[in-house]
Design an enzyme around this catalytic site. Structure first.
Site, PDB file in Angstrom:
ATOM      1  N   LYS A  71       8.298  12.410 -74.087  1.00 36.51           N
ATOM      2  CA  LYS A  71       9.010  12.118 -72.825  1.00 36.51           C
ATOM      3  C   LYS A  71       8.203  12.710 -71.685  1.00 36.51           C
ATOM      4  CE  LYS A  71      12.202  10.441 -72.044  1.00 36.51           C
ATOM      5  NZ  LYS A  71      12.398   9.070 -71.601  1.00 36.51           N
ATOM      6  N   HIS A 130      16.082   2.344 -78.359  1.00 37.02           N
ATOM      7  CA  HIS A 130      16.194   3.429 -77.382  1.00 37.02           C
ATOM      8  C   HIS A 130      17.355   4.347 -77.775  1.00 37.02           C
ATOM      9  CE1 HIS A 130      18.603   4.637 -73.748  1.00 37.02           C
ATOM     10  NE2 HIS A 130      17.462   5.218 -73.467  1.00 37.02           N
TER      11      HIS A 130
HETATM   12  O1  GKR Z   1      17.522  12.057 -72.577  1.00 34.07           O
HETATM   13  O2  GKR Z   1      16.222  12.722 -70.981  1.00 34.07           O
HETATM   14  C1  GKR Z   1      16.607  11.872 -71.759  1.00 34.07           C
HETATM   15  C2  GKR Z   1      15.916  10.519 -71.784  1.00 34.07           C
HETATM   16  O3  GKR Z   1      15.009  10.413 -70.738  1.00 34.07           O
HETATM   17  C3  GKR Z   1      16.930   9.413 -71.719  1.00 34.07           C
HETATM   18  O4  GKR Z   1      17.771   9.588 -70.616  1.00 34.07           O
HETATM   19  C4  GKR Z   1      16.302   8.046 -71.655  1.00 34.07           C
HETATM   20  O5  GKR Z   1      17.302   7.098 -71.478  1.00 34.07           O
HETATM   21  O6  GKR Z   1      15.544   8.432 -73.907  1.00 34.07           O
HETATM   22  C5  GKR Z   1      15.600   7.585 -72.881  1.00 34.07           C
HETATM   23  C6  GKR Z   1      14.371   6.784 -72.671  1.00 34.07           C
HETATM   24  O7  GKR Z   1      13.685   6.480 -73.631  1.00 34.07           O
HETATM   25  O8  GKR Z   1      14.089   6.374 -71.544  1.00 34.07           O
HETATM   26 MG    MG Z   2      12.417   5.166 -72.399  1.00 28.72          MG
END
Ligand code: GKR
Ligand code: MG
Length: 418
Positions: free
Chosen positions: A189, A316
């Protein structure tokens, strides 16, 4: 067999301080647990978002479900559209309006209806969905930059993953994910630091795990120009690049110079977005999410469109409990063109609402729980506890930006920052 009761219970569970483009996770993540009960006492389960808008939409649909047959999914669709909105959506509106609102409500109940169908016919859910094509569904190690602890004391001990703000700390996080769960691919991420720093993290991961497919997901935090600038550094490093930029048009532009496939859970999030996605050839991997695409059958329909138009499918995830993981896994087992290991936040969660505790991730995969329907049941004491946490925690809508401003008062996710 008729439906006699529908219950929606908001819950809050512990969530670590994971960083993303919008800020940082709050100490509590919200979900809703859906129970649909038949006259003879069968209870079908679903799981959805726990924000106020979702709860309000689920509430609106509830009364119309009483008296329906759990096999009547068209009846369910009619009820949900009547309650939440039935305007055809050409793909212009995003959450919480339009397709996403009604598709999310439909999905929440559809999973519970399908669970009931499985229970009533004594077949696992994957059979109700057409039969499984694989015995287990692969997931990827989902790495996050993270703080060591939450800013305010949440009233529970800090998670045992520790801080991950540097390259070597991230390699350690990956090593633990791989050792404990056997994951065979890695997703980072991103959108948190300068792209060059995050790409350097990727290089460290590549060095430590030379054979593991890598992905990076800046959640739309880069501009087209930034993506162009860093493209030479990404080339050869990634199996796919996820949501570098924020709009479908921008993704289309990136696609003209990206040598690797582009994936999304941000720009193609409803069936109305498919024509433009194809026209621009903007995305080669759609990360489906049954929670907002309209349910498990909608996920299969999306996968079918993928076969027709030649895009790959994966999944996702947001912070979630075992009901969602069971549903993702059942449908994942039935999709022929599930082209990549799916995302899951599950390793980050320590609490659970299903009986018997957390589902097992082994060799990086989850086997669909056997037994009729979803194959999971509620732990009622856990549900009561997590509901109490919801009542006490004070969070009603996820707000990672507000949480980040406790650390950095000037934090502004709206730039484009990089
Ligand atoms: O949980 O911080 C998080 C993710 O960034 C999530 O909000 C996203 O929706 O996991 C997700 C993604 O793949 O974009
Ligand atoms: Mg994503």
């Amino acid at each position: 067999m008729r439906i006699t009761d529908v219950r929606v219970t908001p819950i809050a569970f512990r969530d670590p301080p994971l960083l993303n483009v919008n800020g940082v996770h709050e100490p509590w993540a919200l979900r809703s647990i859906i129970e649909v009960e038949t006259a003879d006492g069968h209870v079908g389960l679903g799981e959805s978002y726990g924000d106020l808008q979702t709860l309000a939409n689920l509430d609106k649909a509830k009364p119309g479900l009483i008296g329906l047959d759990p096999f009547d999914l068209n009846g369910l669709t009619r009820v949900v559209y009547a309650a939440v909105g039935s305007n055809p959506d050409p793909g212009q509106s995003f959450a919480p309006a339009g397709d996403k609102a009604r598709a999310s409500a439909l999905a929440a109940f559809e999973v519970a209806f399908l669970d009931l169908q499985g229970q009533l016919t004594e077949r696992p859910l994957y059979d109700i969905l057409g039969g499984k094509l694989r015995d287990k569904v692969p997931y990827s190690a989902y790495l996050f930059y993270k703080f060591g602890r939450h800013k305010d004391d949440p009233g529970y001990p800090a998670d045992d993953w520790g801080e991950a703000l540097g390259h070597e700390q991230m390699v350690e996080q990956a090593r633990r994910m791989i050792t404990e769960f056997g994951f065979g691919s890695i997703k980072l991420k991103a959108g948190v630091f300068e792209p060059e720093f995050e790409i350097e993290t990727l290089r460290h991961l590549r060095k430590a795990f030379p054979d593991y497919p890598l992905r990076i997901d800046p959640n739309g935090g880069w501009s087209v120009e930034t993506t162009r600038r860093v493209m030479p550094q990404l080339t050869g490093l990634l199996e796919y690049l996820e949501d570098p930029t924020r709009t479908l048009a921008e993704m289309g532009e990136v696609a003209t110079f990206a040598p690797m496939p582009l994936a999304t859970n941000m720009v193609t999030i409803a069936f109305g977005h498919i024509p433009e996605t194809i026209r621009l050839n903007a995305v080669q991997v759609v990360l489906s999410d049954h929670h907002y695409w309209g349910g498990l059958r909608a996920t299969q329909h999306l996968a079918h469109l993928g076969r027709v138009f030649g895009f790959g499918i994966s999944m996702h995830s947001n912070s979630h409990m075992g009901i969602s993981l069971a549903a993702m896994t059942h449908v994942g087992a039935t999709i022929p063109n599930l082209a990549y290991a799916c995302d899951t936040h599950y390793p980050w969660q320590v609490e659970e609402v299903i009986a018997g505790g957390k589902l097992k991730i082994e060799d990086g995969s989850v086997a669909p729980p056997e037994g009729p329907g979803l194959g999971v049941q509620l732990d009622r004491a856990a549900l009561a506890q997590l509901h109490r946490q919801y009542l006490d925690c004070g969070i009603r809508v996820r707000d990672d930006t507000k949480e980040m401003r406790k650390y950095y008062p000037d934090f502004n996710p709206k730039k484009p920052r990089f």
